[in-house]
Motif scaffolding. Structure first.
Motif, mmCIF file in Angstrom:
data_model
loop_
_atom_site.group_PDB
_atom_site.id
_atom_site.type_symbol
_atom_site.label_atom_id
_atom_site.label_comp_id
_atom_site.label_asym_id
_atom_site.label_seq_id
_atom_site.Cartn_x
_atom_site.Cartn_y
_atom_site.Cartn_z
ATOM 1 N N ASP A 1 -21.745 -31.641 -12.976
ATOM 2 C CA ASP A 1 -21.811 -31.805 -11.522
ATOM 3 C C ASP A 1 -20.652 -31.090 -10.828
ATOM 4 O O ASP A 1 -19.756 -30.554 -11.494
ATOM 5 C CB ASP A 1 -21.908 -33.293 -11.157
ATOM 6 C CG ASP A 1 -20.566 -34.009 -11.048
ATOM 7 O OD1 ASP A 1 -19.507 -33.434 -11.384
ATOM 8 O OD2 ASP A 1 -20.573 -35.183 -10.621
ATOM 9 N N PRO A 2 -20.648 -31.054 -9.478
ATOM 10 C CA PRO A 2 -19.634 -30.263 -8.755
ATOM 11 C C PRO A 2 -18.200 -30.775 -8.881
ATOM 12 O O PRO A 2 -17.268 -30.084 -8.470
ATOM 13 C CB PRO A 2 -20.118 -30.341 -7.298
ATOM 14 C CG PRO A 2 -21.571 -30.631 -7.384
ATOM 15 C CD PRO A 2 -21.720 -31.517 -8.576
ATOM 16 N N TRP A 3 -18.012 -31.980 -9.424
ATOM 17 C CA TRP A 3 -16.677 -32.502 -9.652
ATOM 18 C C TRP A 3 -16.211 -32.213 -11.076
ATOM 19 O O TRP A 3 -15.116 -32.591 -11.480
ATOM 20 C CB TRP A 3 -16.641 -33.996 -9.347
ATOM 21 C CG TRP A 3 -15.286 -34.595 -9.212
ATOM 22 C CD1 TRP A 3 -14.698 -35.497 -10.041
ATOM 23 C CD2 TRP A 3 -14.330 -34.358 -8.167
ATOM 24 N NE1 TRP A 3 -13.439 -35.834 -9.601
ATOM 25 C CE2 TRP A 3 -13.184 -35.149 -8.434
ATOM 26 C CE3 TRP A 3 -14.338 -33.547 -7.020
ATOM 27 C CZ2 TRP A 3 -12.058 -35.154 -7.603
ATOM 28 C CZ3 TRP A 3 -13.223 -33.557 -6.200
ATOM 29 C CH2 TRP A 3 -12.095 -34.345 -6.494
ATOM 30 N N ASN B 1 -16.347 -23.701 -7.943
ATOM 31 C CA ASN B 1 -17.461 -23.316 -7.067
ATOM 32 C C ASN B 1 -18.142 -24.520 -6.433
ATOM 33 O O ASN B 1 -19.076 -24.350 -5.645
ATOM 34 C CB ASN B 1 -18.470 -22.478 -7.844
ATOM 35 C CG ASN B 1 -17.904 -21.130 -8.248
ATOM 36 O OD1 ASN B 1 -17.728 -20.245 -7.414
ATOM 37 N ND2 ASN B 1 -17.574 -20.979 -9.524
ATOM 38 N N GLN B 2 -17.709 -25.720 -6.806
ATOM 39 C CA GLN B 2 -18.212 -26.964 -6.239
ATOM 40 C C GLN B 2 -19.743 -27.011 -6.241
ATOM 41 O O GLN B 2 -20.390 -27.278 -5.224
ATOM 42 C CB GLN B 2 -17.651 -27.171 -4.831
ATOM 43 C CG GLN B 2 -16.124 -27.265 -4.834
ATOM 44 C CD GLN B 2 -15.542 -27.597 -3.484
ATOM 45 O OE1 GLN B 2 -15.962 -27.050 -2.462
ATOM 46 N NE2 GLN B 2 -14.558 -28.480 -3.458
ATOM 47 N N CYS B 3 -20.287 -26.732 -7.419
ATOM 48 C CA CYS B 3 -21.737 -26.723 -7.569
ATOM 49 C C CYS B 3 -22.100 -27.245 -8.956
ATOM 50 O O CYS B 3 -21.234 -27.479 -9.806
ATOM 51 C CB CYS B 3 -22.296 -25.324 -7.349
ATOM 52 S SG CYS B 3 -21.847 -24.129 -8.625
ATOM 53 N N TYR B 4 -23.395 -27.426 -9.182
ATOM 54 C CA TYR B 4 -23.875 -27.830 -10.494
ATOM 55 C C TYR B 4 -23.873 -26.627 -11.435
ATOM 56 O O TYR B 4 -24.084 -25.487 -11.006
ATOM 57 C CB TYR B 4 -25.282 -28.408 -10.391
ATOM 58 C CG TYR B 4 -25.306 -29.815 -9.837
ATOM 59 C CD1 TYR B 4 -25.404 -30.917 -10.678
ATOM 60 C CD2 TYR B 4 -25.187 -30.043 -8.465
ATOM 61 C CE1 TYR B 4 -25.413 -32.209 -10.170
ATOM 62 C CE2 TYR B 4 -25.184 -31.330 -7.943
ATOM 63 C CZ TYR B 4 -25.295 -32.408 -8.807
ATOM 64 O OH TYR B 4 -25.279 -33.685 -8.302
ATOM 65 N N ARG C 1 -17.815 -31.172 -1.364
ATOM 66 C CA ARG C 1 -17.417 -30.053 -0.504
ATOM 67 C C ARG C 1 -16.769 -30.509 0.798
ATOM 68 O O ARG C 1 -15.925 -29.798 1.357
ATOM 69 C CB ARG C 1 -18.634 -29.160 -0.230
ATOM 70 C CG ARG C 1 -19.109 -28.424 -1.466
ATOM 71 C CD ARG C 1 -20.342 -27.574 -1.199
ATOM 72 N NE ARG C 1 -20.707 -26.820 -2.411
ATOM 73 C CZ ARG C 1 -21.743 -25.975 -2.475
ATOM 74 N NH1 ARG C 1 -22.510 -25.776 -1.412
ATOM 75 N NH2 ARG C 1 -21.997 -25.343 -3.592
ATOM 76 N N ALA D 1 -17.731 -25.083 -12.519
ATOM 77 C CA ALA D 1 -18.317 -26.107 -11.655
ATOM 78 C C ALA D 1 -17.322 -26.555 -10.590
ATOM 79 O O ALA D 1 -17.655 -26.660 -9.404
ATOM 80 C CB ALA D 1 -18.771 -27.302 -12.495
ATOM 81 N N MET E 1 -23.084 -33.141 -4.036
ATOM 82 C CA MET E 1 -22.479 -31.833 -3.832
ATOM 83 C C MET E 1 -21.857 -31.748 -2.427
ATOM 84 O O MET E 1 -20.734 -31.250 -2.264
ATOM 85 C CB MET E 1 -23.519 -30.734 -4.018
ATOM 86 C CG MET E 1 -22.950 -29.328 -3.964
ATOM 87 S SD MET E 1 -24.178 -28.083 -4.437
ATOM 88 C CE MET E 1 -25.341 -28.232 -3.071
ATOM 89 N N SER F 1 -21.872 -15.810 -4.815
ATOM 90 C CA SER F 1 -21.926 -16.817 -3.760
ATOM 91 C C SER F 1 -21.661 -16.264 -2.377
ATOM 92 O O SER F 1 -22.202 -16.766 -1.398
ATOM 93 C CB SER F 1 -20.917 -17.932 -4.051
ATOM 94 O OG SER F 1 -21.351 -18.757 -5.105
ATOM 95 N N ASP G 1 -25.930 -23.497 -5.151
ATOM 96 C CA ASP G 1 -26.115 -24.908 -5.466
ATOM 97 C C ASP G 1 -25.998 -25.143 -6.964
ATOM 98 O O ASP G 1 -25.530 -26.191 -7.411
ATOM 99 C CB ASP G 1 -27.490 -25.383 -5.003
ATOM 100 C CG ASP G 1 -27.717 -25.158 -3.517
ATOM 101 O OD1 ASP G 1 -26.866 -25.585 -2.714
ATOM 102 O OD2 ASP G 1 -28.735 -24.523 -3.167
#
Length: 270
Positions: free
Chosen positions: A230-232, A203-206, A259, A200, A255, A166, A175
């Motif tokens: 999902d990012p959560w 990295n706050q991503c899918y 963030r 997930a 997303m 990243s 993403d």
């Protein structure tokens, strides 16, 4: 945009596996997938680790790579081709390579699995280094509007890999993180979901995790539970066991919301 994780129960027969993969890719496309992933070893779950040497291809061309390129072009989607064996320079081992193809059928990226799995609990024994040569660097690919970080199976246990893909190239966070896998039933039951949801969240991503899932003809049992997360850390879709497709919508607003509300990526100090 829809993300699809294709779950298989691959066999020692390459032809049968390609037929199953073709069917799943077509089904995912029919459901509107724009990015689909096959699992690790989608093309072969052999009787022996060194069976990979028998079907290994030269980089760039071969029946398996040509199949992936044709499938991506035929269905007009981005395809993460699980993994396939590509010959190493020394000829004695192979690289466990994850190749990504665009809707034009051209290869957009190749990532070679960095971390090689080993496990021995007295009943089960695995050592990928017998037949595999490790890769050398993290890889992220621009798949249309999505920046996708590539990893494979055992890589999931090494969070520094995901930070590197990243941030080390200066392009910013991914993403989507892709994790094609063939987790054993034992390790998968204990850690698969836990590790995927952690990647997930941090990295706050899918996360797009396509797995092998079931009892294989070679006697091995894999955990399955292919997922889109999902990012959560919420599991949006899952296939527990057997052939199937986990599919869910990629929502950029979701997303971005995660963030902004919890700007952890901007708070990094190391």
């Amino acid at each position: 945009m829809k993300l699809a994780a294709l779950q298989m129960v691959s066999t020692p027969d390459v032809g049968r596996n390609l037929e199953a993969a073709a069917r799943l890719i077509a089904e995912a496309a029919a459901q509107g997938a724009t990015l689909a992933s096959l699992p690790e070893y989608f093309c072969l779950m052999g009787q022996d680790d060194r069976d990979k040497l028998r079907i290994a291809e030269a980089d760039g061309h071969g029946p398996i790579q040509d199949f992936l390129a044709d499938a991506a072009k035929r269905h007009g989607l981005w395809l993460i081709g699980g993994t396939l064996p590509i010959r190493s320079a020394d000829g004695h081992r192979v690289r466990n390579a994850c190749c990504v193809y665009g809707p034009d059928g051209q290869r957009a990226a190749r990532y070679d699995k960095l971390h090689l799995f080993a496990f021995d609990n007295g009943k089960e024994h695995y050592d990928e280094a017998v037949a595999l040569e490790p890769g050398e660097a993290p890889v992220a690919v621009q798949a249309g509007p999505l920046r996708v970080g590539l990893s494979v199976c055992y890589d999931l246990r090494f969070p520094e890999l995901y930070r590197a893909m990243s941030f080390e190239d200066g392009q910013g966070p991914c993403d989507v993180i892709s994790v094609p896998a063939a987790f054993t039933y034992t390790t998968g039951r204990a850690h698969w979901e836990l590790l995927l949801r952690t990647r997930a969240v941090e990295n706050q991503c899918y996360v797009l995790a396509a797995a092998q899932g079931g009892q294989h003809e070679n006697g091995r049992r894999t955990w399955g539970h292919s997922m889109v997360i999902d990012p959560w850390g919420e599991i949006l879709s899952v296939v527990e066991e057997g052939e199937g497709i986990a599919i869910a919508e990629f929502n950029p607003a979701r997303m971005a919301q995660v963030r902004v509300q919890l700007p952890a990526l901007g708070h990094r100090r190391l």
